[in-house]
Design a protein around this motif. Sequence first.
Motif: not given
Length: 333
Positions: A66, A70, A91, A94
Motif C-alpha cells: 500500500v 501510494r 493490490w 490500492h
Amino acid sequence: MTRAAVLGAGNWGTTFAKVLVDAGNDVTLWARRPELADDINAVHRNDDYLPGIELPPALVATHDPVAALRGADLVAFAIPSQSLRENLAAWAAHLPPDATLVSLMKGVELGSAKRMSEVIAEISGAPAERIAVVSGPNLAREIAEEQPTATVVACVDEARAESVQKLCGTSYFRPYTNSDVVGCELGGAVKNVIALACGIGQGMGFGDNTVASIITRGLAETARLGECLGADPLTFAGLAGLGDLVATCNSPLSRNRSFGERLGRGESLDEAQAGTRGQVAEGVKSCRSVLELAKRHDVDVPITAAVEAVCFRGMTPPQMLELLMSRSMKSES
C-alpha cells in the motif's frame, strides 16, 4: 518528478527499479520479505538476487504494498507470472486510478491461457490503453551492470508507450516503442520454453547447429501462434522476438537455459528445481499454458509440446530428440 512503484524485488524487478531511478524518477520497490527491503534501504544492495551490484541510494524499498503504491504514476509488476492473479487481487483496490500499469512478466497464465496484460486488465479493471508491456533481450544482471541494451515498450496507446519510453530511458537502457502488445508478450513467453529446449540440447552434449536449429524453428512456431492471435509478424523479427529469444537461449545467465541443461543431463524436474536455488524458470510452467493456448487455436507447436512432455509426461531428452527429428519432411515456409 514521476513517482513509480515496482512490485517485486527479484532480479528483474530490482534492476528495473534501478533503471527508473537512474532515469530520474522517484521509485519505491516492494519486496515480499521485510528483511530484503531492510537490506536494500540499509546497504543499497540486493545480494539475494544481484550480488555485488550497488543500487542507487535514492531507491527506497518497502514490505508494504500500500505504501509502495501510494501516489504512483507508474506501477510495474515484476513477480512470477503464475502468482500475478492472486497478488493483484490483493493490490487492486490500492492502484492509483490513472497510473500506467506496466508488465515486466513473461508468461501465459495456467488455466486461463491469458497473457499477463490480459490478467492485469481483468483484475484491475484498467483499459488496455493504460497497460504497457516491457520486453526484449533484458538479462537483468547485465542491465544492472549498466551494459548497453535495448528493449521494447508496447502499448495500444502509442502516446502512453512513448511516456513509459521516456521514463525508463538511460545511457545504458534504450527503449523502443511498439503498438503490438500481443506479439511482444507472446515472444517473451514462448522464448522461455524454447530456451529450455536449447538447454536440453546443450545438456545432452550437442553444439551450435542444434541450438541454432531450435532457435530458428522455435521462432517459427512462435510466429505461427502469434499470427493466429493477431500479432504483427514483424514483431518476431525485432527485440521482443528474435532479440529476446537469442539472448535467453544462449546466455548462461538465463535460468531457463540453465534449467534445460540440467534436464538434458538426466536430472528430474525436482532435481533441476533444487539446483536453481529456488529461482523460477518460467518456461517450466509456461510450456503447459502456451501449449494449451496453441491447442485452443489449433496451432502446431512441436518444440513446446516436446518440452512439456519432458517436464510433465515422463519423456526423456533422447526421446524428445527422436520425436522432433522424425517429424514428416516439409517446406520451411
